[in-house]
Design a protein around this motif. Structure first.
Motif, PDB file in Angstrom:
ATOM      1  N   ARG A  41      46.369  48.716 -22.225  1.00 41.03           N
ATOM      2  CA  ARG A  41      45.853  50.022 -22.892  1.00 41.03           C
ATOM      3  C   ARG A  41      45.804  51.036 -21.687  1.00 41.03           C
ATOM      4  NH1 ARG A  41      41.017  52.632 -23.776  1.00 41.03           N
ATOM      5  NH2 ARG A  41      41.206  54.334 -25.457  1.00 41.03           N
ATOM      6  N   LYS A  42      46.561  52.086 -21.569  1.00 43.90           N
ATOM      7  CA  LYS A  42      46.416  53.137 -20.613  1.00 43.90           C
ATOM      8  C   LYS A  42      47.319  53.097 -19.391  1.00 43.90           C
ATOM      9  CE  LYS A  42      42.748  55.664 -22.220  1.00 43.90           C
ATOM     10  NZ  LYS A  42      42.595  57.143 -22.330  1.00 43.90           N
ATOM     11  N   GLY A  43      47.901  51.846 -19.626  1.00 44.64           N
ATOM     12  CA  GLY A  43      48.633  51.432 -18.458  1.00 44.64           C
ATOM     13  C   GLY A  43      50.021  52.230 -18.549  1.00 44.64           C
ATOM     14  N   GLN A  95      70.643  58.493 -14.829  1.00 43.88           N
ATOM     15  CA  GLN A  95      70.202  57.893 -13.587  1.00 43.88           C
ATOM     16  C   GLN A  95      69.549  58.656 -12.569  1.00 43.88           C
ATOM     17  OE1 GLN A  95      69.899  53.699 -13.360  1.00 43.88           O
ATOM     18  NE2 GLN A  95      69.555  55.067 -15.476  1.00 43.88           N
ATOM     19  N   GLN A  96      68.955  59.631 -13.121  1.00 48.22           N
ATOM     20  CA  GLN A  96      68.260  60.749 -12.022  1.00 48.22           C
ATOM     21  C   GLN A  96      66.680  60.325 -12.312  1.00 48.22           C
ATOM     22  OE1 GLN A  96      69.866  62.734  -9.682  1.00 48.22           O
ATOM     23  NE2 GLN A  96      71.349  61.686 -10.288  1.00 48.22           N
ATOM     24  N   PRO A  97      65.941  60.993 -11.221  1.00 51.74           N
ATOM     25  CA  PRO A  97      64.379  60.751 -11.821  1.00 51.74           C
ATOM     26  C   PRO A  97      63.885  61.180 -12.941  1.00 51.74           C
ATOM     27  CG  PRO A  97      64.735  61.404  -9.256  1.00 51.74           C
ATOM     28  CD  PRO A  97      66.040  61.653 -10.223  1.00 51.74           C
ATOM     29  N   ALA A  98      63.037  60.480 -13.477  1.00 52.11           N
ATOM     30  CA  ALA A  98      62.318  60.995 -14.770  1.00 52.11           C
ATOM     31  C   ALA A  98      61.510  62.192 -14.693  1.00 52.11           C
ATOM     32  CB  ALA A  98      61.663  59.570 -15.361  1.00 52.11           C
ATOM     33  N   ARG A  99      61.543  62.765 -15.780  1.00 51.14           N
ATOM     34  CA  ARG A  99      60.556  64.169 -15.800  1.00 51.14           C
ATOM     35  C   ARG A  99      59.422  63.973 -16.682  1.00 51.14           C
ATOM     36  NH1 ARG A  99      64.210  69.523 -16.068  1.00 51.14           N
ATOM     37  NH2 ARG A  99      65.448  68.380 -17.401  1.00 51.14           N
ATOM     38  N   GLN A 100      59.228  62.660 -17.186  1.00 49.31           N
ATOM     39  CA  GLN A 100      58.255  62.187 -18.334  1.00 49.31           C
ATOM     40  C   GLN A 100      57.523  61.262 -17.997  1.00 49.31           C
ATOM     41  OE1 GLN A 100      60.777  61.950 -21.934  1.00 49.31           O
ATOM     42  NE2 GLN A 100      60.251  63.914 -22.425  1.00 49.31           N
ATOM     43  N   TYR A 101      56.304  60.858 -18.727  1.00 50.88           N
ATOM     44  CA  TYR A 101      55.263  59.706 -18.439  1.00 50.88           C
ATOM     45  C   TYR A 101      55.501  59.136 -19.769  1.00 50.88           C
ATOM     46  CZ  TYR A 101      53.532  61.999 -14.168  1.00 50.88           C
ATOM     47  OH  TYR A 101      53.380  62.558 -13.115  1.00 50.88           O
ATOM     48  N   ILE A 102      55.447  57.917 -19.784  1.00 49.82           N
ATOM     49  CA  ILE A 102      55.174  57.017 -20.963  1.00 49.82           C
ATOM     50  C   ILE A 102      53.981  56.041 -20.678  1.00 49.82           C
ATOM     51  CG2 ILE A 102      56.191  55.561 -22.622  1.00 49.82           C
ATOM     52  CD1 ILE A 102      59.035  56.463 -21.755  1.00 49.82           C
ATOM     53  N   GLN A 103      53.068  56.386 -21.362  1.00 49.87           N
ATOM     54  CA  GLN A 103      51.656  55.368 -21.234  1.00 49.87           C
ATOM     55  C   GLN A 103      51.164  54.870 -22.571  1.00 49.87           C
ATOM     56  OE1 GLN A 103      48.249  58.007 -20.816  1.00 49.87           O
ATOM     57  NE2 GLN A 103      47.212  56.621 -19.307  1.00 49.87           N
ATOM     58  N   ALA A 104      50.689  53.569 -22.289  1.00 47.62           N
ATOM     59  CA  ALA A 104      50.206  52.747 -23.516  1.00 47.62           C
ATOM     60  C   ALA A 104      49.034  53.532 -24.176  1.00 47.62           C
ATOM     61  CB  ALA A 104      50.029  51.249 -23.104  1.00 47.62           C
ATOM     62  N   MET A 105      49.180  53.601 -25.405  1.00 50.31           N
ATOM     63  CA  MET A 105      47.683  53.931 -25.867  1.00 50.31           C
ATOM     64  C   MET A 105      47.023  52.879 -26.569  1.00 50.31           C
ATOM     65  SD  MET A 105      47.366  57.362 -26.183  1.00 50.31           S
ATOM     66  CE  MET A 105      47.319  56.947 -24.394  1.00 50.31           C
ATOM     67  N   GLU A 106      47.774  51.662 -26.683  1.00 47.67           N
ATOM     68  CA  GLU A 106      47.292  50.297 -27.007  1.00 47.67           C
ATOM     69  C   GLU A 106      47.718  49.360 -26.228  1.00 47.67           C
ATOM     70  OE1 GLU A 106      46.827  50.962 -31.854  1.00 47.67           O
ATOM     71  OE2 GLU A 106      48.500  49.868 -31.198  1.00 47.67           O
ATOM     72  N   ASP A 107      47.320  48.024 -26.053  1.00 48.98           N
ATOM     73  CA  ASP A 107      48.045  47.167 -25.497  1.00 48.98           C
ATOM     74  C   ASP A 107      49.286  46.971 -25.920  1.00 48.98           C
ATOM     75  OD1 ASP A 107      45.915  46.590 -24.024  1.00 48.98           O
ATOM     76  OD2 ASP A 107      45.097  44.756 -25.065  1.00 48.98           O
ATOM     77  N   CYS A 108      50.531  47.053 -24.992  1.00 46.89           N
ATOM     78  CA  CYS A 108      51.794  47.032 -25.873  1.00 46.89           C
ATOM     79  C   CYS A 108      52.577  45.693 -25.317  1.00 46.89           C
ATOM     80  CB  CYS A 108      52.731  48.263 -25.088  1.00 46.89           C
ATOM     81  SG  CYS A 108      51.861  49.457 -25.963  1.00 46.89           S
ATOM     82  N   GLU A 109      53.395  45.206 -26.347  1.00 47.72           N
ATOM     83  CA  GLU A 109      54.098  44.243 -26.013  1.00 47.72           C
ATOM     84  C   GLU A 109      55.810  45.003 -26.174  1.00 47.72           C
ATOM     85  OE1 GLU A 109      54.084  40.665 -28.307  1.00 47.72           O
ATOM     86  OE2 GLU A 109      52.230  40.291 -27.998  1.00 47.72           O
ATOM     87  N   LEU A 110      56.534  44.950 -25.008  1.00 50.81           N
ATOM     88  CA  LEU A 110      57.805  45.582 -25.012  1.00 50.81           C
ATOM     89  C   LEU A 110      58.878  44.625 -24.857  1.00 50.81           C
ATOM     90  CD1 LEU A 110      56.804  48.696 -22.821  1.00 50.81           C
ATOM     91  CD2 LEU A 110      56.650  48.703 -25.405  1.00 50.81           C
ATOM     92  N   LEU A 111      60.042  44.804 -25.678  1.00 53.31           N
ATOM     93  CA  LEU A 111      61.213  44.029 -25.355  1.00 53.31           C
ATOM     94  C   LEU A 111      62.236  44.715 -24.358  1.00 53.31           C
ATOM     95  CD1 LEU A 111      61.516  42.501 -28.866  1.00 53.31           C
ATOM     96  CD2 LEU A 111      60.099  41.758 -26.841  1.00 53.31           C
ATOM     97  N   CYS A 112      62.416  44.640 -23.125  1.00 48.35           N
ATOM     98  CA  CYS A 112      63.107  45.460 -22.114  1.00 48.35           C
ATOM     99  C   CYS A 112      64.501  44.957 -21.996  1.00 48.35           C
ATOM    100  CB  CYS A 112      62.255  45.690 -20.991  1.00 48.35           C
ATOM    101  SG  CYS A 112      60.615  46.273 -21.363  1.00 48.35           S
ATOM    102  N   ILE A 173      45.527  56.589 -32.311  1.00 48.24           N
ATOM    103  CA  ILE A 173      45.465  57.574 -31.258  1.00 48.24           C
ATOM    104  C   ILE A 173      44.141  58.280 -31.260  1.00 48.24           C
ATOM    105  CG2 ILE A 173      46.735  59.386 -30.390  1.00 48.24           C
ATOM    106  CD1 ILE A 173      48.565  56.958 -30.445  1.00 48.24           C
ATOM    107  N   PRO A 174      43.506  58.404 -29.991  1.00 47.87           N
ATOM    108  CA  PRO A 174      42.275  59.176 -30.173  1.00 47.87           C
ATOM    109  C   PRO A 174      42.692  60.588 -30.177  1.00 47.87           C
ATOM    110  CG  PRO A 174      42.727  57.688 -28.105  1.00 47.87           C
ATOM    111  CD  PRO A 174      43.905  57.568 -28.910  1.00 47.87           C
ATOM    112  N   GLN A 175      41.711  61.287 -30.836  1.00 50.08           N
ATOM    113  CA  GLN A 175      41.896  62.717 -31.623  1.00 50.08           C
ATOM    114  C   GLN A 175      42.244  63.536 -30.478  1.00 50.08           C
ATOM    115  OE1 GLN A 175      39.517  63.979 -34.853  1.00 50.08           O
ATOM    116  NE2 GLN A 175      38.747  65.781 -33.326  1.00 50.08           N
TER     117      GLN A 175
END
Length: 199
Positions: A41-43, A95-112, A173-175
């Motif tokens: 979470r928050k990572g 394949q250019q640098p990202a312009r967005q952030y993706i942050q976990a709102m809970e502990d996440c399990e991702l299949l990549c 998700i926090p308010q």
């Protein structure tokens, strides 16, 4: 981290085995190219400036995707939950640098799965290519619909649409982040919820 069937949600299995009619060999081939990534979470799964080199399926948890402007203000683009695929898709496809952030709102399990591996698998399993082509089309429509909402709907209308699509969002998700997504102050969101609850 390698993935076993016991690690993944039944929804993921049903999608590929049930809906897309993968054979067991095709499904195992897909899993052999995926890895399990745990984000606390928050990572951050992705930060602006890095290249989005893979797609990730949310097995458990939820994330927010946001940008930061020149005044260091955050602008939340979307929230993503189980059974969603995440990436900075512009970065992924160019394949250019990202312009967005993706942050976990809970502990996440991702299949990549990496772009390189997925490109190869789409040649071996045409159904996989068609699936992601359809996903890309739906993503375009969702982006256009979100832009339409931002430009034409009131915060109240956007709030009602949000809870219709994600009834449990306030439990996850926090308010303050929901208010930021709606582009209103948290106090305004509290008043809006209070007023609507009395109707």
């Amino acid at each position: 981290m390698e993935i076993n069937r016991s690690d993944i949600s039944q929804t993921f299995i049903d999608l590929f085995i049930g809906t897309l009619k993968f054979t067991d060999d095709e499904f195992e081939l897909l899993l052999s190219h995926m890895k399990l990534e745990l984000i606390p979470r928050k990572g951050f799964y992705l930060k602006a400036g890095n290249i989005s080199k893979q797609k990730a399926y949310i097995n458990k948890g939820c994330t927010r995707t946001f940008t930061v402007d020149e005044k260091e203000r955050e602008h939340i683009m979307s929230f993503s939950f189980e059974d969603w695929w995440i990436a900075d898709f512009e970065s992924y496809y160019t394949q250019q640098p990202a312009r967005q952030y993706i942050q976990a709102m809970e502990d996440c399990e991702l299949l990549c799965i990496s772009k390189c591996d997925l490109d190869k698998l789409e040649e071996q399993i045409p159904t996989l290519r068609f699936f992601f082509q359809e996903k890309k089309q739906k993503m375009i429509f969702a982006t256009l619909n979100n832009l339409r909402e931002v430009k034409s709907l009131t915060p109240e209308e956007r709030y009602l649409n949000l809870i219709k699509k994600h009834p449990q969002i306030f439990q996850r998700i926090p308010q303050q982040y929901i208010a930021a997504y709606l582009d209103i102050e948290p106090q305004s969101l509290s008043r809006l919820r209070s007023r609507l609850s009395k109707k």
